[in-house]
Design an enzyme around this catalytic site. Structure first.
Site, short mmCIF file in Angstrom:
data_model
loop_
_atom_site.label_atom_id
_atom_site.label_comp_id
_atom_site.label_asym_id
_atom_site.label_seq_id
_atom_site.Cartn_x
_atom_site.Cartn_y
_atom_site.Cartn_z
N ASP A 131 0.86 -1.18 0.00
CA ASP A 131 0.00 0.00 0.00
C ASP A 131 0.90 1.23 0.00
O ASP A 131 1.52 1.55 1.02
CB ASP A 131 -0.90 -0.02 1.24
CG ASP A 131 -1.70 1.27 1.40
OD1 ASP A 131 -1.93 1.95 0.38
OD2 ASP A 131 -2.08 1.59 2.55
N GLY A 187 -9.08 7.54 -6.06
CA GLY A 187 -7.85 6.93 -5.56
C GLY A 187 -8.05 5.48 -5.20
O GLY A 187 -9.09 5.09 -4.64
N ALA A 188 -7.05 4.66 -5.50
CA ALA A 188 -7.16 3.23 -5.22
C ALA A 188 -7.40 2.97 -3.75
O ALA A 188 -8.12 2.03 -3.38
CB ALA A 188 -5.88 2.52 -5.68
N ASP A 189 -6.80 3.79 -2.87
CA ASP A 189 -6.97 3.57 -1.44
C ASP A 189 -8.43 3.69 -1.02
O ASP A 189 -8.90 2.95 -0.14
CB ASP A 189 -6.10 4.54 -0.64
CG ASP A 189 -6.33 6.00 -1.00
OD1 ASP A 189 -6.84 6.29 -2.11
OD2 ASP A 189 -5.98 6.87 -0.19
N THR A 230 -2.52 11.44 4.39
CA THR A 230 -2.02 12.76 3.99
C THR A 230 -3.20 13.71 3.79
O THR A 230 -3.14 14.88 4.16
CB THR A 230 -1.19 12.65 2.70
OG1 THR A 230 -0.15 11.69 2.90
CG2 THR A 230 -0.60 13.99 2.32
#
Length: 269
Positions: A6, A107-109, A132
């Protein structure tokens, strides 16, 4: 075993799952210039410390919001583990609908958090991720990602205060014992901590009101335990949510094949 990576804007987390549980989870600061060899030295040292044989790692999956870091992470998997990693992207089989105007921008997250949170906790729910940026990912009853909120992260806000105001120092985040600060640093800490608690509670209340239904709230990210001390809004804290999302995504999609150029070369005479 599977290597799960990750890669966030601040830290890169690598973990190994053996099919029944996590054998190890490790963090390193994000540096887009760090080479695959540097990653390998760091990772293999940790694997040895945890008594994990690198040869037992046969698959890998990467989720990243830092495109520049992907090249070296992919080479790490190819050159040192001899496997082609699955890369998390919106065009994979996620098992849920991405109800956004432009799904490729998500975003992939955030998709990984959606996948893991709905499978583990059910829906509807909100995932608050302290990274962040501080993100609020909204998931409906069926598990679809229906949007969310992106706010400046805690550390970004602290840095912005220090950079923009000449007389304000750089501070460490912590929970103040009182709300009213009697000097500059306590006042700043109160503003950051209680300000974010107020933002979280207020935004979750607005999400619930807009959708007209109760929603579970799951927290993840490094600062989640700290902010949980100041509010009862979180149903649970799951520090490994994004990693679990990567593992689940890899189970849903075919394992990529390693090109012949990268396959393990025979040893011996």
């Amino acid at each position: 075993m599977r290597l799960v990576i990750d890669a966030g804007n601040t830290n890169i987390v690598m973990a190994v799952h053996d099919g029944t549980g996590w054998r190890g989870i490790w963090r390193i600061s994000t540096d887009a210039q760090r080479t695959s060899d540097e990653y390998a030295v760091w990772l293999f040292t940790l694997l040895k410390h945890c008594d994990i044989d690198p040869a037992g790692i046969t698959t890998a999956v990467i989720g990243t919001v830092v495109p520049a870091a992907l090249y070296h992470l992919r080479r790490l998997c190819r050159e040192w583990l001899y496997c082609e990693p699955l890369i998390a992207s919106s065009d994979l089989d996620w098992g849920f609908e991405i109800k956004m105007d432009t799904p490729s921008e998500v975003g992939a997250d955030r998709l990984l958090n959606t996948l893991a949170a709905h499978q583990i906790y059910g829906g509807p729910l909100v995932v608050v991720d302290f990274g962040t940026a501080t993100t609020f990912d909204v998931v409906d009853q069926d598990g679809a990602f229906i949007g969310g909120i992106i706010a400046p992260g805690v550390n970004l806000s602290i840095e912005a205060l220090h950079q923009a105001a000449a007389r304000l120092p750089r501070i460490a985040i912590g929970r103040p014992q009182v709300v009213i600060g009697r000097s500059t640093v306590p006042a700043m800490r109160s503003g950051i901590f209680w300000g974010y608690v107020g933002m979280i509670e207020g935004l979750v209340a607005r999400i619930r009101s807009e959708l007209g239904q109760p929603m579970k709230v799951i927290a993840t990210g490094g600062l989640a335990p700290l902010f949980a001390e100041g509010t009862t809004i979180f149903e649970t804290i799951d520090s490994d949510l994004t990693l679990e999302g990567l593992r689940l995504l890899a189970l849903r999609n075919p394992t990529p094949s390693l090109a012949n150029d990268w396959k393990r070369q025979p040893t011996g005479d």
